[in-house]
Design an enzyme around this catalytic site. Structure first.
Site, short mmCIF file in Angstrom:
data_model
loop_
_atom_site.label_atom_id
_atom_site.label_comp_id
_atom_site.label_asym_id
_atom_site.label_seq_id
_atom_site.Cartn_x
_atom_site.Cartn_y
_atom_site.Cartn_z
CG HIS A 41 -1.71 -1.02 1.62
ND1 HIS A 41 -3.07 -0.95 1.47
CD2 HIS A 41 -1.46 -2.25 2.17
CE1 HIS A 41 -3.63 -2.07 1.90
NE2 HIS A 41 -2.69 -2.88 2.33
CD GLU A 97 -0.85 1.46 4.39
OE1 GLU A 97 -0.57 2.21 3.41
OE2 GLU A 97 -2.00 1.09 4.65
CG ASP A 148 -3.12 1.94 -1.78
OD1 ASP A 148 -4.29 1.68 -2.14
OD2 ASP A 148 -2.62 1.48 -0.74
CG HIS A 179 -5.29 -1.49 -0.97
ND1 HIS A 179 -5.54 -0.41 -0.18
CD2 HIS A 179 -6.32 -2.36 -0.78
CE1 HIS A 179 -6.69 -0.63 0.48
NE2 HIS A 179 -7.18 -1.79 0.13
ZN LIG Z 1 -4.05 0.71 0.64
#
Ligand SMILES: [Zn+2]
Length: 182
Positions: free
Chosen positions: A35, A117, A166, A156
């Site tokens: 992400h 992330e 993303d 994602h």
């Molecule tokens: Zn995401």
């Protein structure tokens, strides 16, 4: 790198989030989801993501924070622009990163995935330090959770294509896969 029995990366900065629960029984960890996030959007190098994932975002700091402050979300790890890895949830537990999602016909990706992330946006190139940390971490995750392999690493945007964009065009999948394939 080392992932301990409890599912924590020893080398990471640990910032435990309350936004997690147990994975469903018998669920094997078998997918890695990449992400991006930045708070406020497009700004880097602050502690707002850590605050967001631990439900401590101050809505007075930015108008956007007032919109998202009550969202209960998390990821297993965040990789900052410097390459620093912050871990919020044990890899053995279910983080709340994917939302409504589907991979290879199996829904609810949170149940069986690890979410990482990158501090960034869809259009700003990620740093070399981030690729290095992500690659090192991915390799360690594949060793620890062998059902995750190169065919079971995704973004994602691919598991929630109508809702999410993303990690975006800025993420160089070819470079990433070259790094983890060697
Ligand atoms: Zn995401």
């Amino acid at each position: 790198m080392t992932i301990n029995q409890e599912g924590w990366l020893v080398e990471a900065r640990h910032c435990p989030s309350p936004n997690f629960d147990h994975r469903p029984q018998e669920t094997r960890v078998s997918l890695l989801v990449v992400h991006n996030i930045s708070l406020p959007p497009g700004q880097f190098g602050n502690e707002y993501i850590e605050a967001f994932f631990t439900n401590q975002l101050d809505p007075k700091q930015h108008p956007f924070f007032d919109v998202i402050k009550d969202m209960k979300v998390s990821a297993h790890c965040l990789i900052k622009r410097t390459g620093e890895i912050v871990q919020f949830v044990s890899f053995n537990d279910r983080a709340w990163h994917a939302g409504q999602s589907s991979f290879a016909g199996v829904e609810r990706c949170n149940d069986y995935s690890i979410g990482i992330e990158l501090e960034g946006t869809d259009y700003v190139a990620y740093t070399a330090e981030q690729y290095q940390s992500l690659s090192d971490l991915s390799c360690q995750i594949m060793l620890t959770y062998p059902q995750i392999n190169l065919n079971r690493i995704t973004g994602h945007q691919f598991i929630a294509p109508l809702r999410k964009t993303d990690p975006g065009l800025s993420f160089d999948w070819k470079h990433y896969f070259a790094q983890i394939s060697t």
